[in-house]
Write a protein that holds these residues in place. Structure first.
Motif, PDB file in Angstrom:
ATOM      1  N   ASP A 107     102.156  97.568 -62.566  1.00 47.82           N
ATOM      2  CA  ASP A 107     101.773  97.144 -61.366  1.00 47.82           C
ATOM      3  C   ASP A 107     101.499  95.044 -61.600  1.00 47.82           C
ATOM      4  OD1 ASP A 107      99.837  95.664 -59.101  1.00 47.82           O
ATOM      5  OD2 ASP A 107     100.488  97.426 -58.058  1.00 47.82           O
ATOM      6  N   SER A 108     100.642  95.325 -62.329  1.00 49.26           N
ATOM      7  CA  SER A 108     100.183  94.185 -63.897  1.00 49.26           C
ATOM      8  C   SER A 108     101.400  93.191 -64.277  1.00 49.26           C
ATOM      9  CB  SER A 108      99.122  94.362 -64.260  1.00 49.26           C
ATOM     10  OG  SER A 108      99.010  92.962 -65.032  1.00 49.26           O
ATOM     11  N   HIS A 109     102.037  93.352 -64.621  1.00 48.40           N
ATOM     12  CA  HIS A 109     103.573  93.148 -64.881  1.00 48.40           C
ATOM     13  C   HIS A 109     103.879  92.833 -64.010  1.00 48.40           C
ATOM     14  CE1 HIS A 109     106.963  92.018 -67.035  1.00 48.40           C
ATOM     15  NE2 HIS A 109     108.262  92.693 -66.230  1.00 48.40           N
ATOM     16  N   ILE A 110     104.485  93.646 -62.931  1.00 47.24           N
ATOM     17  CA  ILE A 110     105.235  92.607 -61.710  1.00 47.24           C
ATOM     18  C   ILE A 110     104.696  91.748 -60.950  1.00 47.24           C
ATOM     19  CG2 ILE A 110     105.748  93.638 -59.166  1.00 47.24           C
ATOM     20  CD1 ILE A 110     106.823  96.051 -60.072  1.00 47.24           C
ATOM     21  N   ARG A 111     103.048  91.044 -60.962  1.00 48.39           N
ATOM     22  CA  ARG A 111     102.306  90.449 -60.021  1.00 48.39           C
ATOM     23  C   ARG A 111     102.522  89.131 -60.978  1.00 48.39           C
ATOM     24  NH1 ARG A 111     100.668  92.943 -55.203  1.00 48.39           N
ATOM     25  NH2 ARG A 111     100.486  94.841 -55.595  1.00 48.39           N
ATOM     26  N   PHE A 112     102.273  89.636 -62.008  1.00 49.69           N
ATOM     27  CA  PHE A 112     102.421  88.511 -63.342  1.00 49.69           C
ATOM     28  C   PHE A 112     103.607  88.070 -62.984  1.00 49.69           C
ATOM     29  CE2 PHE A 112     104.609  87.497 -66.994  1.00 49.69           C
ATOM     30  CZ  PHE A 112     104.567  86.158 -67.374  1.00 49.69           C
ATOM     31  N   GLU A 113     104.780  88.713 -62.729  1.00 52.32           N
ATOM     32  CA  GLU A 113     106.479  87.840 -62.595  1.00 52.32           C
ATOM     33  C   GLU A 113     106.587  87.191 -61.156  1.00 52.32           C
ATOM     34  OE1 GLU A 113     109.463  89.816 -65.529  1.00 52.32           O
ATOM     35  OE2 GLU A 113     109.362  90.893 -63.445  1.00 52.32           O
ATOM     36  N   GLU A 114     105.568  87.835 -60.197  1.00 54.72           N
ATOM     37  CA  GLU A 114     105.813  86.867 -58.746  1.00 54.72           C
ATOM     38  C   GLU A 114     104.931  85.893 -59.155  1.00 54.72           C
ATOM     39  OE1 GLU A 114     107.704  87.404 -56.169  1.00 54.72           O
ATOM     40  OE2 GLU A 114     108.712  89.141 -57.371  1.00 54.72           O
ATOM     41  N   ARG A 115     103.937  85.643 -58.915  1.00 55.37           N
ATOM     42  CA  ARG A 115     102.678  85.224 -59.173  1.00 55.37           C
ATOM     43  C   ARG A 115     102.387  83.954 -60.532  1.00 55.37           C
ATOM     44  NH1 ARG A 115      97.761  89.170 -57.990  1.00 55.37           N
ATOM     45  NH2 ARG A 115      98.890  90.201 -55.510  1.00 55.37           N
ATOM     46  N   VAL A 116     103.098  83.960 -61.284  1.00 53.82           N
ATOM     47  CA  VAL A 116     103.573  83.265 -62.163  1.00 53.82           C
ATOM     48  C   VAL A 116     104.367  82.468 -62.821  1.00 53.82           C
ATOM     49  CG1 VAL A 116     102.103  82.695 -64.879  1.00 53.82           C
ATOM     50  CG2 VAL A 116     101.200  83.786 -63.255  1.00 53.82           C
ATOM     51  N   LEU A 117     105.337  84.170 -63.420  1.00 50.26           N
ATOM     52  CA  LEU A 117     106.671  83.288 -64.252  1.00 50.26           C
ATOM     53  C   LEU A 117     107.491  82.516 -63.245  1.00 50.26           C
ATOM     54  CD1 LEU A 117     108.246  83.572 -66.270  1.00 50.26           C
ATOM     55  CD2 LEU A 117     108.662  85.757 -66.228  1.00 50.26           C
ATOM     56  N   PHE A 118     107.585  83.766 -62.103  1.00 46.22           N
ATOM     57  CA  PHE A 118     109.293  83.049 -61.043  1.00 46.22           C
ATOM     58  C   PHE A 118     108.206  81.631 -60.634  1.00 46.22           C
ATOM     59  CE2 PHE A 118     111.344  86.931 -60.307  1.00 46.22           C
ATOM     60  CZ  PHE A 118     112.179  87.372 -61.257  1.00 46.22           C
ATOM     61  N   ASN A 119     107.354  81.431 -60.602  1.00 45.33           N
ATOM     62  CA  ASN A 119     106.976  80.199 -59.498  1.00 45.33           C
ATOM     63  C   ASN A 119     107.126  79.438 -60.532  1.00 45.33           C
ATOM     64  OD1 ASN A 119     105.924  81.074 -57.125  1.00 45.33           O
ATOM     65  ND2 ASN A 119     103.410  81.403 -58.043  1.00 45.33           N
ATOM     66  N   GLU A 120     106.928  79.068 -61.887  1.00 45.28           N
ATOM     67  CA  GLU A 120     107.488  78.712 -62.733  1.00 45.28           C
ATOM     68  C   GLU A 120     108.663  77.805 -63.452  1.00 45.28           C
ATOM     69  OE1 GLU A 120     106.617  75.388 -66.132  1.00 45.28           O
ATOM     70  OE2 GLU A 120     105.395  76.514 -64.906  1.00 45.28           O
ATOM     71  N   ILE A 121     109.543  79.206 -63.147  1.00 49.80           N
ATOM     72  CA  ILE A 121     110.465  79.100 -63.144  1.00 49.80           C
ATOM     73  C   ILE A 121     112.093  78.817 -62.180  1.00 49.80           C
ATOM     74  CG2 ILE A 121     113.016  80.466 -62.955  1.00 49.80           C
ATOM     75  CD1 ILE A 121     111.740  83.070 -64.601  1.00 49.80           C
TER      76      ILE A 121
END
Length: 154
Positions: A107-121
């Motif tokens: 859950d935490s990992h997905i939220r990190f990817e969606e809110r932080v990592l994918f936005n940066e990408i």
């Protein structure tokens, strides 16, 4: 209320896959709450890992993360979390603890990817890189209709 994230078309299939990962977390929580036998939950998580999580991680690692590079702090974190989650899914001892950790950490990992990592990408990816992502990953069609034991519904 937070404004919804505007996701680039190239990343939408991965975001849809994230939704199914969040549903897995919910199903684990439901199973625990309903005191479902741990082996039943574990069997489903193993099936989910093979059919959905492994190919999803592979797509991210081969086509998404290279946009930033493996030395980027956010990618390092995502890769570390992928390794940790793979270990948790494969754990055969203290399965109940592993399932609880999967539920929380995925859950935490997905939220990190969606809110932080994918936005940066999305911010730094070139049109060519985004086209390459679209070309190589158009989503994994999810269905657990064939899975007989819907323990989360009981």
């Amino acid at each position: 209320m937070k404004k919804p994230i505007k996701r680039h078309e190239a990343l939408k299939p991965l975001s849809r896959e994230h939704h199914h990962g969040l549903l897995l977390c919910w199903k684990i929580r439901q199973g625990v709450k309903k005191e479902v036998e741990v082996a039943r939950i574990k069997a489903y998580t193993e099936w989910f890992k093979i059919h959905y999580l492994d190919p999803h991680f592979e797509a991210e690692e081969e086509h998404i993360f290279p946009v930033l590079g493996n030395d980027h702090e956010l990618v390092k974190r995502a890769l570390k979390e992928h390794r940790r989650l793979k270990r948790l899914f494969s754990q055969d001892t203290e399965v109940e603890i592993a399932l609880n950790n999967i539920e929380e950490e995925l859950d935490s990992h997905i939220r990190f990817e969606e809110r932080v990592l994918f936005n940066e990408i999305q911010e730094v990816a070139s049109a060519e890189q985004l086209a390459n992502i679209e070309k190589h990953h158009n989503g994994i069609q999810f269905s657990d209709d064939d899975w007989q034991d819907h323990f989360w519904e009981n």
